[in-house]
Design a protein around this motif. Sequence first.
Motif, PDB file in Angstrom:
ATOM      1  N   MET A 121       1.417  11.877  -2.374  1.00 18.19           N
ATOM      2  CA  MET A 121       1.778  13.239  -1.959  1.00 18.19           C
ATOM      3  C   MET A 121       2.672  13.922  -2.988  1.00 18.19           C
ATOM      4  O   MET A 121       2.660  15.147  -3.120  1.00 18.19           O
ATOM      5  CB  MET A 121       2.519  13.139  -0.627  1.00 18.19           C
ATOM      6  CG  MET A 121       2.390  14.350   0.255  1.00 18.19           C
ATOM      7  SD  MET A 121       3.185  14.047   1.825  1.00 18.19           S
ATOM      8  CE  MET A 121       2.051  12.944   2.633  1.00 18.19           C
ATOM      9  N   THR A 122       3.452  13.131  -3.722  1.00 15.79           N
ATOM     10  CA  THR A 122       4.388  13.734  -4.680  1.00 15.79           C
ATOM     11  C   THR A 122       3.771  13.838  -6.080  1.00 15.79           C
ATOM     12  O   THR A 122       4.428  14.304  -7.010  1.00 15.79           O
ATOM     13  CB  THR A 122       5.686  12.894  -4.781  1.00 15.79           C
ATOM     14  OG1 THR A 122       5.313  11.579  -5.249  1.00 15.79           O
ATOM     15  CG2 THR A 122       6.373  12.772  -3.440  1.00 15.79           C
ATOM     16  N   LEU A 182      -7.808   4.195 -16.570  1.00 18.07           N
ATOM     17  CA  LEU A 182      -7.808   5.666 -16.541  1.00 18.07           C
ATOM     18  C   LEU A 182      -6.459   6.230 -16.077  1.00 18.07           C
ATOM     19  O   LEU A 182      -6.124   7.365 -16.394  1.00 18.07           O
ATOM     20  CB  LEU A 182      -8.924   6.182 -15.612  1.00 18.07           C
ATOM     21  CG  LEU A 182     -10.360   6.062 -16.139  1.00 18.07           C
ATOM     22  CD1 LEU A 182     -11.369   6.437 -15.062  1.00 18.07           C
ATOM     23  CD2 LEU A 182     -10.560   6.937 -17.376  1.00 18.07           C
ATOM     24  N   VAL A 183      -5.701   5.448 -15.301  1.00 18.88           N
ATOM     25  CA  VAL A 183      -4.418   5.972 -14.794  1.00 18.88           C
ATOM     26  C   VAL A 183      -3.217   5.269 -15.438  1.00 18.88           C
ATOM     27  O   VAL A 183      -2.075   5.532 -15.055  1.00 18.88           O
ATOM     28  CB  VAL A 183      -4.336   5.857 -13.244  1.00 18.88           C
ATOM     29  CG1 VAL A 183      -5.472   6.638 -12.586  1.00 18.88           C
ATOM     30  CG2 VAL A 183      -4.327   4.411 -12.767  1.00 18.88           C
ATOM     31  N   ARG A 184      -3.481   4.405 -16.417  1.00 18.47           N
ATOM     32  CA  ARG A 184      -2.413   3.568 -16.971  1.00 18.47           C
ATOM     33  C   ARG A 184      -1.232   4.384 -17.511  1.00 18.47           C
ATOM     34  O   ARG A 184      -0.073   4.030 -17.317  1.00 18.47           O
ATOM     35  CB  ARG A 184      -2.971   2.640 -18.053  1.00 18.47           C
ATOM     36  CG  ARG A 184      -1.937   1.648 -18.572  1.00 18.47           C
ATOM     37  CD  ARG A 184      -2.544   0.422 -19.205  1.00 18.47           C
ATOM     38  NE  ARG A 184      -3.324  -0.364 -18.257  1.00 18.47           N
ATOM     39  CZ  ARG A 184      -4.541  -0.840 -18.496  1.00 18.47           C
ATOM     40  NH1 ARG A 184      -5.113  -0.609 -19.664  1.00 18.47           N
ATOM     41  NH2 ARG A 184      -5.180  -1.547 -17.590  1.00 18.47           N
ATOM     42  N   GLU A 185      -1.537   5.496 -18.197  1.00 15.02           N
ATOM     43  CA  GLU A 185      -0.463   6.286 -18.835  1.00 15.02           C
ATOM     44  C   GLU A 185       0.231   7.231 -17.851  1.00 15.02           C
ATOM     45  O   GLU A 185       1.201   7.887 -18.208  1.00 15.02           O
ATOM     46  CB  GLU A 185      -1.047   7.132 -19.981  1.00 15.02           C
ATOM     47  CG  GLU A 185      -1.812   6.330 -21.043  1.00 15.02           C
ATOM     48  CD  GLU A 185      -0.929   5.329 -21.743  1.00 15.02           C
ATOM     49  OE1 GLU A 185       0.235   5.669 -22.036  1.00 15.02           O
ATOM     50  OE2 GLU A 185      -1.387   4.181 -21.967  1.00 15.02           O
ATOM     51  N   LEU A 186      -0.279   7.340 -16.641  1.00 12.48           N
ATOM     52  CA  LEU A 186       0.271   8.316 -15.689  1.00 12.48           C
ATOM     53  C   LEU A 186       1.508   7.774 -14.976  1.00 12.48           C
ATOM     54  O   LEU A 186       1.680   6.552 -14.863  1.00 12.48           O
ATOM     55  CB  LEU A 186      -0.788   8.694 -14.640  1.00 12.48           C
ATOM     56  CG  LEU A 186      -2.124   9.253 -15.151  1.00 12.48           C
ATOM     57  CD1 LEU A 186      -3.035   9.596 -13.962  1.00 12.48           C
ATOM     58  CD2 LEU A 186      -1.888  10.498 -16.006  1.00 12.48           C
ATOM     59  N   SER A 187       2.344   8.694 -14.482  1.00 10.87           N
ATOM     60  CA  SER A 187       3.495   8.287 -13.662  1.00 10.87           C
ATOM     61  C   SER A 187       2.972   7.602 -12.397  1.00 10.87           C
ATOM     62  O   SER A 187       1.798   7.774 -12.034  1.00 10.87           O
ATOM     63  CB  SER A 187       4.306   9.517 -13.263  1.00 10.87           C
ATOM     64  OG  SER A 187       3.541  10.294 -12.351  1.00 10.87           O
ATOM     65  N   ASP A 188       3.831   6.881 -11.712  1.00 12.93           N
ATOM     66  CA  ASP A 188       3.404   6.190 -10.489  1.00 12.93           C
ATOM     67  C   ASP A 188       2.789   7.193  -9.505  1.00 12.93           C
ATOM     68  O   ASP A 188       1.734   6.936  -8.915  1.00 12.93           O
ATOM     69  CB  ASP A 188       4.588   5.494  -9.807  1.00 12.93           C
ATOM     70  CG  ASP A 188       5.121   4.330 -10.643  1.00 12.93           C
ATOM     71  OD1 ASP A 188       4.554   4.072 -11.726  1.00 12.93           O
ATOM     72  OD2 ASP A 188       6.100   3.695 -10.198  1.00 12.93           O
ATOM     73  N   ALA A 189       3.470   8.339  -9.333  1.00  8.82           N
ATOM     74  CA  ALA A 189       3.005   9.312  -8.330  1.00  8.82           C
ATOM     75  C   ALA A 189       1.665   9.908  -8.749  1.00  8.82           C
ATOM     76  O   ALA A 189       0.740  10.020  -7.923  1.00  8.82           O
ATOM     77  CB  ALA A 189       4.044  10.412  -8.157  1.00  8.82           C
ATOM     78  N   TYR A 236       0.840  -1.198   0.000  1.00  3.53           N
ATOM     79  CA  TYR A 236       0.000   0.000   0.000  1.00  3.53           C
ATOM     80  C   TYR A 236       0.874   1.246   0.000  1.00  3.53           C
ATOM     81  O   TYR A 236       2.101   1.150   0.159  1.00  3.53           O
ATOM     82  CB  TYR A 236      -0.974  -0.002   1.192  1.00  3.53           C
ATOM     83  CG  TYR A 236      -0.327   0.053   2.561  1.00  3.53           C
ATOM     84  CD1 TYR A 236       0.249  -1.076   3.141  1.00  3.53           C
ATOM     85  CD2 TYR A 236      -0.292   1.241   3.285  1.00  3.53           C
ATOM     86  CE1 TYR A 236       0.837  -1.013   4.396  1.00  3.53           C
ATOM     87  CE2 TYR A 236       0.292   1.309   4.541  1.00  3.53           C
ATOM     88  CZ  TYR A 236       0.863   0.175   5.087  1.00  3.53           C
ATOM     89  OH  TYR A 236       1.450   0.240   6.321  1.00  3.53           O
ATOM     90  N   ASP A 237       0.238   2.396  -0.184  1.00  3.88           N
ATOM     91  CA  ASP A 237       0.975   3.664  -0.251  1.00  3.88           C
ATOM     92  C   ASP A 237       1.082   4.229   1.170  1.00  3.88           C
ATOM     93  O   ASP A 237       0.257   5.052   1.593  1.00  3.88           O
ATOM     94  CB  ASP A 237       0.212   4.632  -1.174  1.00  3.88           C
ATOM     95  CG  ASP A 237       0.955   5.943  -1.360  1.00  3.88           C
ATOM     96  OD1 ASP A 237       2.163   5.998  -1.046  1.00  3.88           O
ATOM     97  OD2 ASP A 237       0.317   6.916  -1.832  1.00  3.88           O
ATOM     98  N   GLU A 238       2.110   3.807   1.873  1.00  2.00           N
ATOM     99  CA  GLU A 238       2.220   4.141   3.298  1.00  2.00           C
ATOM    100  C   GLU A 238       2.242   5.648   3.524  1.00  2.00           C
ATOM    101  O   GLU A 238       3.039   6.375   2.922  1.00  2.00           O
ATOM    102  CB  GLU A 238       3.482   3.505   3.883  1.00  2.00           C
ATOM    103  CG  GLU A 238       3.469   3.547   5.386  1.00  2.00           C
ATOM    104  CD  GLU A 238       4.704   2.899   5.994  1.00  2.00           C
ATOM    105  OE1 GLU A 238       5.538   2.345   5.259  1.00  2.00           O
ATOM    106  OE2 GLU A 238       4.815   2.958   7.234  1.00  2.00           O
ATOM    107  N   ASP A 239       1.346   6.081   4.398  1.00  3.65           N
ATOM    108  CA  ASP A 239       1.198   7.514   4.749  1.00  3.65           C
ATOM    109  C   ASP A 239       0.978   8.394   3.505  1.00  3.65           C
ATOM    110  O   ASP A 239       1.271   9.597   3.543  1.00  3.65           O
ATOM    111  CB  ASP A 239       2.402   8.014   5.561  1.00  3.65           C
ATOM    112  CG  ASP A 239       2.583   7.219   6.848  1.00  3.65           C
ATOM    113  OD1 ASP A 239       1.577   6.655   7.334  1.00  3.65           O
ATOM    114  OD2 ASP A 239       3.716   7.141   7.348  1.00  3.65           O
ATOM    115  N   GLY A 240       0.531   7.794   2.440  1.00  4.10           N
ATOM    116  CA  GLY A 240       0.261   8.549   1.219  1.00  4.10           C
ATOM    117  C   GLY A 240       1.517   9.165   0.607  1.00  4.10           C
ATOM    118  O   GLY A 240       1.436  10.142  -0.156  1.00  4.10           O
TER     119      GLY A 240
END
Length: 363
Positions: free
Chosen positions: A216-217, A253-260, A208-212
């Motif tokens: 956040m970035t 919908l988020v496939r092309e986006l950077s991880d952040a 999971y994305d610990e503490d977001g």
Amino acid sequence: MQKGPVRALGAMSGTSLDGVDAAVVVTDGVEIHGFGESDYRVYSEEERTVLHRALGQWPNDPDVAAARDVVMRAHEALLAKFRDVDIVGFHGQTLAHDPRGRGTHQVGDGDLLAATLGLPVVWDFRSADVEMGGEGAPLVPFFHHACARYIGATEPVAFLNLGGVGNLTWVDPRVERAEAEGAVLAFDTGPANAPVNDLLRDRRGLDYDEDGKLAMTGKVETGALELFLDDPYFSRMPPKSLDRNAFPEMMSLVRELSDADAAATLTGMAAASVLRGMEHCPESPAQLLVCGGGRKNPVLMEMLRVALDCPVQPVEEVGLDGDMLEAQAFGYLAVRVARGLPTSGPSTTGVRMAVGGGQVSRP
Ligand SMILES: Nc1ncnc2c1ncn2[C@@H]1O[C@H](COP(=O)(O)OP(=O)(O)OP(=O)(O)O)[C@@H](O)[C@H]1O
Ligand SMILES: CC(=O)N[C@H]1[C@@H]2OC[C@@H](O2)[C@@H](O)[C@@H]1O[C@H](C)C(=O)O
């Protein structure tokens, strides 16, 4: 069952597939008299893989037996640690949920658990509700009503659970009985942590994305968010419920986006579905009390705080345990079943009339 309050042990294996929560609640099935011990059993990486493989499957499908073994082993080990328990509420693990189609499927065998623990076990909480035209979920709202009265709330409050899926209960604590008209309104808000977890698992090999930290970035891609919110689910009137994987298009919908940016956008989708859900409250609650793992994600919490007029607080601020509320809820519901009280009603699941779900297995 004896009169008066009993010690009920509830256990929940949630849609995040992180592990099993178990907790004791002291209750007569109406009022909460207090809370007892709690514990947690994490699923190992191998166990989680087995559960993931079985998601979306129905009884007799190929991967269900292995998932049942995982669920039973984890519950037996965890629940055997508790002492002085009068009754157990065993939710099991939801593998599939399609209340208007094939039904709802929680894997786990209450007969076996009752025999192993030597205690009465209430389980299969959702089937009766679905059979009577209900959504089969959410089932925690009657417990939320009891919680609101336990903390001494005197005006309407809302409970928000941010688990794998999100669910919201608006409660008027001035109405004495949870099943009475006007006491509660409840529904699933939308996907909460599950899509972010799946993203982190796919792209980073993390749970999971610990503490977001990753979200956040990044920045929320508003085009993707708007497309997501076009889904008719959000304008549908409650009660309504969701399968864990009800929005498969989120990932494309988020496939092309950077991880952040993908993490920020999926987190934004979780928050936006809650905001859309808040519009269904009969009146604005005095507080939004947040439980479930998502309350520990500062990015998600901040998104809610900036957009809502009412205070948004983790349930710890009113003396409850946000990690254990669902487990406690199934202990509470077990006592309701044993005492012939309803566990859901038209305003929580849309069921035709208040119904007491759940089978009781005796050792
Ligand atoms: N420190 C944290 N930062 C960000 N997210 C967190 C943190 N701690 C927990 N979470 C999120 O909360 C999830 C666990 O939440 P929870 O235990 O409430 O889910 P669940 O009970 O499985 O779900 P459901 O209520 O849908 O059945 C984790 O998988 C993670 O996504
Ligand atoms: C079918 C199913 O297991 N649904 C879960 C899931 O996780 C959160 C949300 O979706 C809620 O509706 C429900 O769990 C809680 C415990 C409930 O029934 O109230």
